[in-house]
Write a protein that holds these residues in place. Structure first.
Motif, PDB file in Angstrom:
ATOM      1  N   GLU A  25       0.856  -1.185   0.000  1.00 25.64           N
ATOM      2  CA  GLU A  25       0.000   0.000   0.000  1.00 25.64           C
ATOM      3  C   GLU A  25       0.894   1.238   0.000  1.00 25.64           C
ATOM      4  O   GLU A  25       2.044   1.197   0.456  1.00 25.64           O
ATOM      5  N   THR A  26       0.345   2.340  -0.480  1.00 26.28           N
ATOM      6  CA  THR A  26       1.137   3.560  -0.635  1.00 26.28           C
ATOM      7  C   THR A  26       1.771   4.015   0.679  1.00 26.28           C
ATOM      8  O   THR A  26       2.960   4.350   0.733  1.00 26.28           O
ATOM      9  N   THR A  27       0.985   4.032   1.745  1.00 31.79           N
ATOM     10  CA  THR A  27       1.519   4.515   3.028  1.00 31.79           C
ATOM     11  C   THR A  27       2.633   3.616   3.548  1.00 31.79           C
ATOM     12  O   THR A  27       3.638   4.092   4.088  1.00 31.79           O
ATOM     13  N   GLU A  28       2.487   2.293   3.369  1.00 30.66           N
ATOM     14  CA  GLU A  28       3.513   1.365   3.824  1.00 30.66           C
ATOM     15  C   GLU A  28       4.762   1.491   2.969  1.00 30.66           C
ATOM     16  O   GLU A  28       5.891   1.446   3.485  1.00 30.66           O
ATOM     17  N   ARG A  29       4.594   1.668   1.668  1.00 24.05           N
ATOM     18  CA  ARG A  29       5.743   1.844   0.794  1.00 24.05           C
ATOM     19  C   ARG A  29       6.516   3.102   1.172  1.00 24.05           C
ATOM     20  O   ARG A  29       7.752   3.087   1.229  1.00 24.05           O
ATOM     21  N   GLU A  30       5.808   4.188   1.423  1.00 26.64           N
ATOM     22  CA  GLU A  30       6.464   5.442   1.791  1.00 26.64           C
ATOM     23  C   GLU A  30       7.216   5.303   3.106  1.00 26.64           C
ATOM     24  O   GLU A  30       8.307   5.859   3.272  1.00 26.64           O
TER      25      GLU A  30
END
Length: 250
Positions: free
Chosen positions: A113-118
């Motif tokens: 997910e975007t937040t986890e990747r960031e």
């Protein structure tokens, strides 16, 4: 080839079979064009010079790198997961004399997910050297390349007799056995199959690579240019995944 008593045609055929198997490459753009050993070829040439070891040590190396791969695959702070394939002499369970243990590694991006990747990118950014971000590609993929380098270093650290490769064994036609597998969609380990995979195509039967002409990364407007010449970049298209792998291998 004079030592082997081969004529020109037989020598050319032998060289092309070695190239198809990944042991030789032909550099036509060099000052003196000719054949040279690849990494796999150099390892093969040096194999008799290395200290030999027995099955117990080979199994210890396999167990160590397998355990490290499983830790990497369970690490929530990694951008990638790995799959390992054992090939070469260590695949033969009846053999008790080795020069090294050959393992192929696939380093594959996680589905995040975007937040986890960031979050993970921010962690790795702190370990990424500033020199890795000086190019356009480096700026885009520096953290991914850093993560790949760290994974390779972790797998290899202290295992002097481990030969870690990224070759496509199916493409080379080399028998192998999966020793670490992973379900990327669910991000869970898979029990690897025990059977040996034997690709239909053997290295000696593989068709020779097309060695005619100059091989370059860029072929603008369908015309192959000399690597030393400048080319317009408006027609250049590079695959981002290929560029990331080139950064990671640098």
């Amino acid at each position: 080839m004079k030592v082997l008593g081969l004529d020109a045609q037989a020598a050319d055929s032998a060289l092309r079979r070695l190239a198809a198997a990944g042991f030789l490459e032909y550099d036509q753009d060099a000052r003196r064009p000719g054949w040279s050993l690849t990494g796999a070829g150099r390892r093969l040439a040096l194999d008799p010079l290395r200290p030999r070891f027995g099955r117990d040590k080979a199994d210890q190396i396999i167990a160590a790198v397998t355990a490290r791969a499983r830790l990497i695959n369970s690490d929530p702070d990694r951008l990638h997961r790995v799959k390992l394939r054992l090939f070469g002499s260590a695949l033969d369970t009846d053999r008790h004399d080795f020069g090294d243990v050959d393992i192929s590694v696939d380093i594959l991006p996680r589905f995040l997910e975007t937040t986890e990747r960031e979050r993970i990118l921010d962690l790795i950014k702190g370990r990424t050297p500033s020199s890795a971000t000086r190019t356009i590609i480096g700026g885009l993929f520096a953290e991914h390349a850093q993560d790949s380098r760290e994974i390779k270093a972790t797998l290899k650290k202290g295992l002097r007799n481990l030969s870690l490769m990224t070759d496509d064994l199916m493409e080379l036609g080399v028998p192998f056995r999966v020793i670490v597998d992973h379900d990327l969609a669910r991000d869970v380990p898979l029990e690897p199959p025990q059977e040996i995979v034997r690709p239909n195509r053997k290295p000696e039967e593989a068709p020779p690579r097309n060695l005619d002409g100059v091989t370059t990364i860029l072929e603008p407007r369908g015309r192959i240019r000399n690597p030393a010449r400048r080319v317009a970049n408006r027609d250049v298209r590079l695959n981002a995944r290929d560029m990331l792998e080139m950064e990671a291998d640098a």
